[in-house]
Design a protein around this motif. Structure first.
Motif, short mmCIF file in Angstrom:
data_model
loop_
_atom_site.label_atom_id
_atom_site.label_comp_id
_atom_site.label_asym_id
_atom_site.label_seq_id
_atom_site.Cartn_x
_atom_site.Cartn_y
_atom_site.Cartn_z
N PRO A 36 7.25 12.42 8.16
CA PRO A 36 6.14 11.46 8.93
C PRO A 36 4.93 12.13 8.70
O PRO A 36 3.97 11.36 8.97
N TRP A 37 4.82 13.25 8.25
CA TRP A 37 3.23 13.97 8.10
C TRP A 37 3.14 14.19 6.52
O TRP A 37 2.12 15.09 6.30
N GLY A 38 4.06 13.81 5.75
CA GLY A 38 3.69 14.01 4.33
C GLY A 38 3.12 12.74 3.66
O GLY A 38 2.20 12.02 4.41
N SER A 39 3.03 12.75 2.14
CA SER A 39 2.14 11.66 1.74
C SER A 39 3.05 10.64 1.62
O SER A 39 4.29 10.71 0.93
N SER A 40 2.74 9.40 2.01
CA SER A 40 3.88 8.52 2.12
C SER A 40 3.81 7.36 0.88
O SER A 40 3.35 6.50 0.74
N THR A 41 4.62 8.00 -0.06
CA THR A 41 4.84 6.88 -0.93
C THR A 41 6.32 6.98 -1.27
O THR A 41 6.92 8.19 -1.03
N ILE A 42 6.90 5.83 -1.50
CA ILE A 42 8.42 5.71 -1.77
C ILE A 42 8.32 5.03 -3.10
O ILE A 42 8.02 3.78 -3.29
N THR A 400 0.55 -1.20 -1.90
CA THR A 400 0.06 -0.35 -3.04
C THR A 400 -1.60 -0.26 -2.94
O THR A 400 -2.26 -1.26 -2.67
N GLY A 401 -2.10 0.95 -3.37
CA GLY A 401 -3.46 1.28 -3.45
C GLY A 401 -4.19 0.11 -4.38
O GLY A 401 -3.44 -0.19 -5.30
N LEU A 402 -5.26 -0.30 -4.07
CA LEU A 402 -5.97 -1.56 -4.85
C LEU A 402 -6.32 -0.81 -6.39
O LEU A 402 -6.58 -1.41 -7.19
N THR A 403 -6.42 0.62 -6.47
CA THR A 403 -6.67 1.26 -7.71
C THR A 403 -5.30 1.92 -8.35
O THR A 403 -5.32 2.64 -9.08
N GLY A 404 -4.20 1.39 -7.67
CA GLY A 404 -2.91 1.65 -8.00
C GLY A 404 -2.55 2.86 -7.56
O GLY A 404 -3.14 3.48 -6.74
N GLY A 405 -1.40 3.25 -7.45
CA GLY A 405 -0.92 4.67 -6.66
C GLY A 405 -0.91 4.34 -5.33
O GLY A 405 -0.72 2.93 -4.89
N LYS A 406 -0.89 5.20 -4.39
CA LYS A 406 -0.80 4.93 -2.99
C LYS A 406 -2.26 4.58 -2.33
O LYS A 406 -3.25 4.93 -2.62
N MET A 407 -2.17 3.78 -1.26
CA MET A 407 -3.24 3.30 -0.51
C MET A 407 -3.48 4.39 0.36
O MET A 407 -2.58 4.89 1.28
N SER A 408 -4.75 5.07 0.35
CA SER A 408 -4.93 6.33 1.08
C SER A 408 -6.06 6.43 1.68
O SER A 408 -7.23 5.80 1.01
N SER A 409 -6.46 6.56 3.13
CA SER A 409 -7.71 6.57 3.64
C SER A 409 -8.70 7.62 2.90
O SER A 409 -10.13 7.16 3.07
N ASP A 451 4.76 -8.65 -9.80
CA ASP A 451 5.48 -7.46 -8.88
C ASP A 451 4.83 -6.22 -9.13
O ASP A 451 5.13 -5.51 -8.30
N GLU A 452 3.76 -6.22 -10.14
CA GLU A 452 3.30 -4.93 -10.37
C GLU A 452 1.95 -4.99 -9.73
O GLU A 452 1.04 -3.91 -10.28
N CYS A 453 1.62 -6.09 -9.32
CA CYS A 453 -0.02 -6.29 -9.25
C CYS A 453 -0.51 -6.21 -7.51
O CYS A 453 0.08 -7.04 -6.88
#
Ligand code: TRP
Ligand code: SF4
Length: 537
Positions: A36-42, A400-409, A451-453
């Protein structure tokens, strides 16, 4: 604040879990981490099914399914059937989720806002909470920042259509009834569980632990006035909390209702096997089940073809043989878990039909399991128990982040805040990575990869809203090579700009509603205001 360490959790609590439907909770070195407190990518959603017993979500059974269900954004659940059935039968049900006010609300949070609002529109009692205790203790946020973000989350939730008169919004720290419930739950849990589930250790700050008990209380809070099926819509990183709350709800029950066939106890696997055997014998004209004795059943078991594992077969056979000539009679059993004497007596009293009372259980012969379950809950509530239903959950994919990878604040270009200037929102979409090919020619020939977009995801999870036709058209045109990224992004960017402008206007209108609410948004608290950490969405 000190850094907590959160090693991968294996999803296994050592608590009584046999009846919460998690068949395989085995650990292993290559587990998917649910922290719950890690970086959430699955990376591997299907793995969550195998490894943690999360079930696959099937929207076809949900009346009026929300577009996030229809488009696969909501991919998994635990026992959502309970809530779905209540919904279908016009029985009470609840939904609750919480938000850590660590930054501005963004399009990832909007998924959860939408899920709550939809359940409210389906007739549920819906709760939204601000996890300010968690933000302070686990993320080191200052109270001033918490106040400001809390306000912003609530405005967006109201702007998107949450009905605050029908539902309830609260702050964890401000809710005395919640804290009392947290305290009760805390007295049924211990530190070893925190270690096993979250990897907490000697360095973990105590308020962080308090915030966890508070979250368990959040999850059960909708049932305080009246127990009812409850769904918790969250990201899969919150599953450890959900599992823990399910365990807590179960272990706080006064009685456990199970099926039995003779005087001895069966575990869940043995019971399933015996149920199958018994049904087969009952259907067999050459067997008189009324006269069946345990040793006879043991013999039938040898020839019985079922896909049970050997250990279960062997242990069931042993129990049947040991019981010898004891007749087999299906029954519903109430096991005393936490009942006080008065509750146990009252239960015995209220059971209609044939019954046998023992020290710590009562066997009944004329009750259906459903009726027994209901009776157990009624008696528990009459005798100062909570009578909780095991809470359910639904899980959405992380965007998914807009820059690819994870979406992060912490990466502004990766996400779109609901407070972003509409023009900036437009520009972020225009600079997003895509699932497109290197040249237009190639794209026409091979088609893009929706699917990758991340841009397709924006359409599916947000921009197309209820318009399935639009979402399907973007997908197909892209995959068929009839759609090029430039135009596709321009269309998405325009929709995003419109969405943000509209949402921000509605936020302003929601200011008045927020004033009406009984929520203290200028908490006069002191504390250590740490720095905002990287928050994954
Ligand atoms: N822990 C959640 C988060 O990090 C917030 C939260 C607190 C929550 N209580 C909850 C979520 C109850 C769901 C249900 O975002
Ligand atoms: Fe993504 Fe649209 Fe390009 Fe397809 S055409 S890859 S959906 S941006």
């Amino acid at each position: 604040m000190s850094e907590d360490t959160h090693p991968q959790t294996d999803g296994g609590t050592d608590t009584e879990s046999s009846d919460n439907g998690d068949p395989d909770r085995t650990g292993g070195s290559d587990d998917v981490a649910l922290d719950p407190w890690g970086s959430s990518t699955i990376d591997d959603y299907p793995k969550l099914f195998e490894q943690f017993g999360i079930e696959e979500f099937d929207e076809s059974e949900v009346p009026n399914a929300h577009f996030l269900m229809r488009r696969g954004a909501i991919f998994g659940h635990r026992e959502y059937d309970r809530v779905r059935e209540a919904m279908a039968n016009d029985e009470p049900f609840a939904a609750l989720s919480g938000f850590m006010p660590t930054g501005d609300p963004h399009i990832g949070h909007k998924l959860v806002f939408d899920e709550l609002i939809w359940h409210q529109q389906q007739g549920g009692e819906v709760y939204g909470l601000i996890a300010d205790m968690e933000a302070h203790s686990a993320r080191g946020m200052s109270w001033d920042d918490i106040d400001e973000h809390a306000r912003s989350y609530l405005l967006s939730l109201l702007a998107l259509g949450f009905d605050a008169e029908e539902g309830e919004l609260y702050r964890q720290s401000d809710n005395r009834v919640l804290q009392d419930l947290a305290f009760e739950i805390g007295s049924t849990t211990n530190f070893s569980e925190f270690e096993a589930i979250y990897g907490f250790g000697g360095e973990t700050n105590v308020s962080h632990m308090q915030s966890v008990v508070t979250q368990l209380a959040d999850i059960l809070y909708p049932q305080l006035d009246e127990p009812m099926p409850t769904v918790i819509p969250v990201g899969p990183d919150q599953d450890p909390h959900v599992r823990f709350a399910r365990d807590a709800a179960t272990r706080m029950r006064y009685f456990k209702v199970t099926e039995a066939f003779a005087s001895f106890e069966l575990n869940a696997d043995e019971r399933a096997l015996f149920r199958a055997l018994y049904d087969a014998l009952a259907a067999d004209d050459t067997v008189e089940t009324d006269d069946l004795r345990c040793e006879d059943a043991a013999e039938h078991l040898q020839a019985f073809d079922a896909d049970a594992d050997e250990a279960t077969r062997a242990s069931l056979a042993r129990k049947l043989e040991n019981a010898g000539k004891e007749p087999i009679r299906p029954r519903v059993r109430f096991l005393d878990r936490n009942a006080n004497e008065a509750a146990f007596d009252a239960l015995a009293e209220r059971i209609s039909g044939e019954k046998r009372r023992y020290d710590a259980h009562i066997d009944t012969f004329d009750l259906s399991p459903e009726a027994a379950d209901e009776l157990a809950r009624e008696v528990e509530i009459d005798h100062d128990g909570y009578g909780f239903h095991t809470p359910s959950s639904i899980y959405h994919r992380f965007m998914t982040g807009l820059t690819g990878g994870k979406m992060s604040s912490s990466i502004p270009a990766s996400h779109i805040s609901l407070l972003d200037d509409p023009e900036d929102g437009h520009d972020k979409v225009m600079s997003a990575t895509t699932g497109g090919r290197t040249t237009a020619e190639e794209q026409r020939e091979l088609g893009g990869e929706p699917d990758e977009c991340p841009v397709y995801e924006l359409y599916a999870y947000l921009l197309a809203e209820d318009d399935d036709e639009l979402a399907a058209r973007v997908y197909e045109e892209c995959a068929d090579g009839d759609r090029l990224c430039g135009g596709c992004k321009e269309q998405a960017a325009t929709l995003m700009k419109e969405f943000l402008a509209d949402h921000q206007e509605k936020r302003e209108e929601a200011e008045a509603m927020l004033e009406e609410l009984d929520i203290d948004l200028s908490s006069d608290r002191r504390g250590l205001g740490g720095e905002d950490e990287d928050e994954a969405v």
